[in-house]
Design an enzyme around this catalytic site. Structure first.
Site, mmCIF file in Angstrom:
data_model
loop_
_atom_site.group_PDB
_atom_site.id
_atom_site.type_symbol
_atom_site.label_atom_id
_atom_site.label_comp_id
_atom_site.label_asym_id
_atom_site.label_seq_id
_atom_site.Cartn_x
_atom_site.Cartn_y
_atom_site.Cartn_z
ATOM 1 N N LYS A 13 29.437 3.458 -26.277
ATOM 2 C CA LYS A 13 29.172 4.230 -27.306
ATOM 3 C C LYS A 13 28.858 5.855 -27.436
ATOM 4 C CE LYS A 13 25.707 2.684 -28.560
ATOM 5 N NZ LYS A 13 24.677 2.289 -27.167
ATOM 6 N N ARG A 88 20.155 1.608 -35.598
ATOM 7 C CA ARG A 88 19.308 0.938 -34.791
ATOM 8 C C ARG A 88 18.591 -0.550 -35.089
ATOM 9 N NH1 ARG A 88 19.924 4.255 -29.939
ATOM 10 N NH2 ARG A 88 19.998 3.842 -27.673
ATOM 11 N N ARG A 127 25.530 4.812 -14.364
ATOM 12 C CA ARG A 127 26.042 5.945 -15.731
ATOM 13 C C ARG A 127 25.178 7.523 -14.945
ATOM 14 N NH1 ARG A 127 24.573 5.605 -21.456
ATOM 15 N NH2 ARG A 127 22.846 4.389 -20.765
ATOM 16 N N ARG A 160 19.943 9.467 -15.765
ATOM 17 C CA ARG A 160 18.566 9.245 -16.809
ATOM 18 C C ARG A 160 17.090 8.471 -16.431
ATOM 19 N NH1 ARG A 160 21.617 7.854 -22.290
ATOM 20 N NH2 ARG A 160 19.770 6.508 -22.762
ATOM 21 N N ARG A 171 15.377 -2.560 -22.532
ATOM 22 C CA ARG A 171 16.006 -1.910 -23.733
ATOM 23 C C ARG A 171 17.063 -3.188 -24.287
ATOM 24 N NH1 ARG A 171 18.476 3.139 -21.440
ATOM 25 N NH2 ARG A 171 19.919 3.069 -23.254
HETATM 26 P P1 ADP Z 1 26.276 4.209 -24.449
HETATM 27 O O1 ADP Z 1 26.558 5.355 -24.766
HETATM 28 O O2 ADP Z 1 26.710 3.077 -25.237
HETATM 29 O O3 ADP Z 1 24.945 4.155 -24.350
HETATM 30 P P2 ADP Z 1 27.846 5.167 -23.177
HETATM 31 O O4 ADP Z 1 28.546 5.568 -23.068
HETATM 32 O O5 ADP Z 1 26.897 6.215 -21.827
HETATM 33 O O6 ADP Z 1 26.953 4.523 -23.580
HETATM 34 O O7 ADP Z 1 28.322 5.113 -21.067
HETATM 35 C C1 ADP Z 1 27.712 3.408 -20.258
HETATM 36 C C2 ADP Z 1 28.033 3.975 -18.769
HETATM 37 O O8 ADP Z 1 28.751 2.980 -18.744
HETATM 38 C C3 ADP Z 1 28.264 5.383 -18.232
HETATM 39 O O9 ADP Z 1 27.732 5.448 -16.846
HETATM 40 C C4 ADP Z 1 29.806 5.836 -18.955
HETATM 41 O O10 ADP Z 1 30.606 6.461 -17.953
HETATM 42 C C5 ADP Z 1 30.232 3.645 -18.292
HETATM 43 N N1 ADP Z 1 31.503 3.654 -19.131
HETATM 44 C C6 ADP Z 1 31.920 4.140 -20.265
HETATM 45 N N2 ADP Z 1 32.899 3.304 -20.954
HETATM 46 C C7 ADP Z 1 33.192 2.760 -19.963
HETATM 47 C C8 ADP Z 1 34.295 1.494 -19.505
HETATM 48 N N3 ADP Z 1 35.064 1.254 -21.051
HETATM 49 N N4 ADP Z 1 34.668 1.125 -18.297
HETATM 50 C C9 ADP Z 1 33.390 1.319 -17.123
HETATM 51 N N5 ADP Z 1 32.960 1.840 -17.828
HETATM 52 C C10 ADP Z 1 32.026 2.431 -19.163
HETATM 53 P P1 AMP Z 2 20.622 6.386 -26.419
HETATM 54 O O1 AMP Z 2 20.466 7.538 -25.569
HETATM 55 O O2 AMP Z 2 21.473 6.140 -27.704
HETATM 56 O O3 AMP Z 2 20.438 5.095 -25.282
HETATM 57 O O4 AMP Z 2 19.026 6.523 -26.125
HETATM 58 C C1 AMP Z 2 18.108 6.493 -26.053
HETATM 59 C C2 AMP Z 2 16.177 6.430 -26.274
HETATM 60 O O5 AMP Z 2 16.206 7.095 -27.226
HETATM 61 C C3 AMP Z 2 16.193 4.773 -26.738
HETATM 62 O O6 AMP Z 2 16.104 3.776 -25.543
HETATM 63 C C4 AMP Z 2 15.433 5.003 -28.085
HETATM 64 O O7 AMP Z 2 13.744 4.951 -27.304
HETATM 65 C C5 AMP Z 2 15.455 6.161 -28.521
HETATM 66 N N1 AMP Z 2 16.656 6.354 -29.779
HETATM 67 C C6 AMP Z 2 17.739 6.293 -30.065
HETATM 68 N N2 AMP Z 2 18.197 6.232 -30.965
HETATM 69 C C7 AMP Z 2 17.851 5.789 -31.987
HETATM 70 C C8 AMP Z 2 17.808 4.803 -32.777
HETATM 71 N N3 AMP Z 2 18.203 5.187 -33.874
HETATM 72 N N4 AMP Z 2 16.224 4.228 -33.155
HETATM 73 C C9 AMP Z 2 15.154 4.297 -32.535
HETATM 74 N N5 AMP Z 2 15.090 4.936 -31.464
HETATM 75 C C10 AMP Z 2 16.452 5.492 -31.210
#
Ligand code: ADP
Ligand code: AMP
Length: 215
Positions: A13, A88, A127, A160, A171
């Site tokens: 995302k 969420r 990541r 992270r 999660r």
């Molecule tokens: P989210 O925001 O949904 O938690 P991220 O955008 O941070 O996810 O992506 C999670 C991990 O997957 C990161 O390490 C990112 O670089 C990698 N990633 C994102 N899109 C792709 C893809 N299409 N193919 C492979 N890896 C990806």
């Molecule tokens: P993210 O970076 O989106 O993966 O979010 C990291 C963490 O932040 C999550 O695991 C939650 O603990 C908190 N968080 C982020 N967005 C929300 C939301 N909309 N509602 C509740 N918790 C959130």
């Protein structure tokens, strides 16, 4: 245009939201990024959310909604935004809809980036995020040019805390219980679009831009 990114943690995302934000000149609003920035700065909000984030639990709705509504009321959001990680829960979605309705407005698109659970653990364990600008990489799939260094700003890349395997499982279960019902919620509103998030980053982006451009 107001766009919501849906999908499991690690589905991509944030990666896609940043690309959409750049292409369509919209602010990228990530509640996770806002919380992490507060944690880093040691603010009162940061202290309140730390335990939830460390455990892979959701931050309570009241707190999250307040932060989000405050952010989208800023001037740069007046022509739209890309929401990443919000809503969420169903109550979060309902509050957002009600607030927009008061302004005679509504969410345009909810884009679900679909990735099966078995791919998620690999995505999240690889990541890496920039400590300074928040850019994200993947050690195998989307590596930085120089290991451990951000391509965009040259700062250090870190893993992270909540990307450790034990927290990832938690999660994912939180996602299935509390967030996945939003797919049905936005389907009923007629604004849900699904993309196959297992494709490479540019192919996913191609599918998303086709949806936005058709809208
Ligand atoms: P989210 O925001 O949904 O938690 P991220 O955008 O941070 O996810 O992506 C999670 C991990 O997957 C990161 O390490 C990112 O670089 C990698 N990633 C994102 N899109 C792709 C893809 N299409 N193919 C492979 N890896 C990806
Ligand atoms: P993210 O970076 O989106 O993966 O979010 C990291 C963490 O932040 C999550 O695991 C939650 O603990 C908190 N968080 C982020 N967005 C929300 C939301 N909309 N509602 C509740 N918790 C959130």
């Amino acid at each position: 245009m107001k766009i919501i990114m849906l999908g499991a943690p690690g589905a991509g995302k944030g990666t896609q939201a940043k690309m959409i934000a750049d292409k369509y000149a919209l602010p990228h609003v990530s509640t996770g990024d806002i919380f992490r920035a507060n944690l880093k700065e040691g603010t009162e909000l940061g202290m309140k959310v730390k335990a939830y984030m460390d455990q892979g639990a959701l931050v309570p709705d009241e707190l999250t909604v307040e932060i989000l509504l405050d952010r989208v009321s800023k001037d740069d959001c007046k022509n739209g935004y890309v929401l990443d990680g919000f809503p969420r829960t169903i109550p979060q979605a309902e509050v957002l809809d009600k607030e927009l309705e008061k302004l005679g407005d509504a969410v345009d698109l909810a884009i679900d980036v679909e990735v099966p659970d078995e791919n998620i653990v690999r995505r999240m364990s690889g990541r890496r995020a920039c400590v300074k600008c928040g850019a994200t990489y993947h050690v195998e799939h989307i590596p930085p040019k120089q290991e451990g260094i951000c391509d965009r700003c040259g700062a250090e890349l870190i893993q992270r805390d909540d990307d450790k395997p034990e927290t990832v499982q938690k999660r994912l279960s939180v996602y299935h219980e509390q967030t996945a019902p939003l797919i049905d919620y936005y389907t009923k509103k007629g604004i849900l679009k699904t993309v196959d998030g297992t494709q490479d980053m540019d192919a996913v982006f191609g599918a998303i831009t086709a949806i936005i451009d058709r809208h």
